[in-house]
Design a protein around this motif. Structure first.
Motif, PDB file in Angstrom:
ATOM      1  N   UNK A 183       0.798  -1.231   0.000  1.00 27.95           N
ATOM      2  CA  UNK A 183       0.000   0.000   0.000  1.00 27.95           C
ATOM      3  C   UNK A 183       0.830   1.280   0.000  1.00 27.95           C
ATOM      4  N   UNK A 184       2.148   1.181   0.143  1.00 28.12           N
ATOM      5  CA  UNK A 184       3.001   2.374   0.152  1.00 28.12           C
ATOM      6  C   UNK A 184       3.906   2.455  -1.073  1.00 28.12           C
ATOM      7  N   UNK A 185       3.541   1.757  -2.125  1.00 31.05           N
ATOM      8  CA  UNK A 185       4.325   1.753  -3.354  1.00 31.05           C
ATOM      9  C   UNK A 185       3.719   2.750  -4.341  1.00 31.05           C
ATOM     10  N   UNK A 186       4.413   3.860  -4.568  1.00 32.31           N
ATOM     11  CA  UNK A 186       3.843   4.920  -5.412  1.00 32.31           C
ATOM     12  C   UNK A 186       3.667   4.484  -6.859  1.00 32.31           C
ATOM     13  N   UNK A 187       4.521   3.571  -7.334  1.00 31.70           N
ATOM     14  CA  UNK A 187       4.437   3.118  -8.727  1.00 31.70           C
ATOM     15  C   UNK A 187       3.113   2.400  -8.979  1.00 31.70           C
ATOM     16  N   UNK A 188       2.680   1.600  -8.015  1.00 29.67           N
ATOM     17  CA  UNK A 188       1.430   0.864  -8.163  1.00 29.67           C
ATOM     18  C   UNK A 188       0.258   1.823  -8.355  1.00 29.67           C
TER      19      UNK A 188
END
Length: 217
Positions: free
Chosen positions: A121-126
């Protein structure tokens, strides 16, 4: 007195026997504890070896998929990776990107990206990629929410603002797109596509001089 003496001797023998049995039981208990510890170590070693083999296979497949020119085959490889490792975020995002760019299977892409978000949930790319899928699905609110989330996670990166600018462009939010392209310009350098997009946005709000300047750049 003889029977009493015999009873005392018998009691001592019984006490000695009981003590010996207690020591034996204690030794057996200690041995069992050692055996259990050894079993645990062996199981951990087996699991570690299995995990290592699985990770090695996944890494090999990821490399193969990233170099695969046939996107159908690449999708098949990423699907195999997900079957092996259902928590592999990289595979979900890569497969979703192929769905978006080559098959226009936006719902499938969004499903993969929902799984990726739940895992990281903290992956900006996703969020960037899911925002693109939502934009193509005409889910404006969700697309902007994803773009905003990616910016909140990586506000120092120009590409997160560029991603949101593209979303604004998709929904004819010209002034908002221009603001984001301005932020990209401050954080880095606009590429030819970004200049072209901002020029088009300027044209739509009748700022022709600025549009021409961007077109020239």
């Amino acid at each position: 007195g003889a029977p009493l003496l015999l009873n005392r001797q018998s009691n001592k023998k019984q006490e000695a026997l009981v003590e010996k049995m207690e020591k034996t039981v204690s030794r057996i208990s200690e041995m069992q504890s050692c055996i259990d510890e050894m079993k645990e170590v062996i199981e951990k070693s087996k699991k570690s070896a299995a995990d290592s083999r699985k990770q090695s296979l996944v890494n090999s497949l990821l490399s193969q998929a990233s170099n695969e020119k046939d996107y159908h085959e690449a999708i098949r490889i990423y699907t195999r990776i997900i079957h092996i490792d259902s928590k592999n975020v990289r595979a979900y995002v890569a497969r979703a990107s192929l769905y978006i760019d080559n098959e226009e299977a936006y719902e499938l892409a969004k499903r993969d990206l929902d799984n990726a978000v739940s895992l990281q949930p903290n992956n900006y790319v996703v969020y960037m990629v899911r925002g693109r899928a939502n934009s193509l699905l005409r889910n404006y609110t969700e697309a902007i929410n994803d773009a905003n989330m990616s910016i909140s996670l990586a506000p120092q990166l120009p590409n997160v603002y560029e991603c949101r600018a593209l979303t604004y462009m998709d929904f004819s939010k010209w002034r908002e797109a221009i603001c984001d392209y301005d932020k990209v310009s401050k954080l880095g350098k606009l590429n030819s596509v970004s200049y072209n997009n901002r020029a088009y946005a300027y044209m739509r709000i009748k700022k022709i001089d600025l549009a021409l300047a961007d077109a020239n750049d």
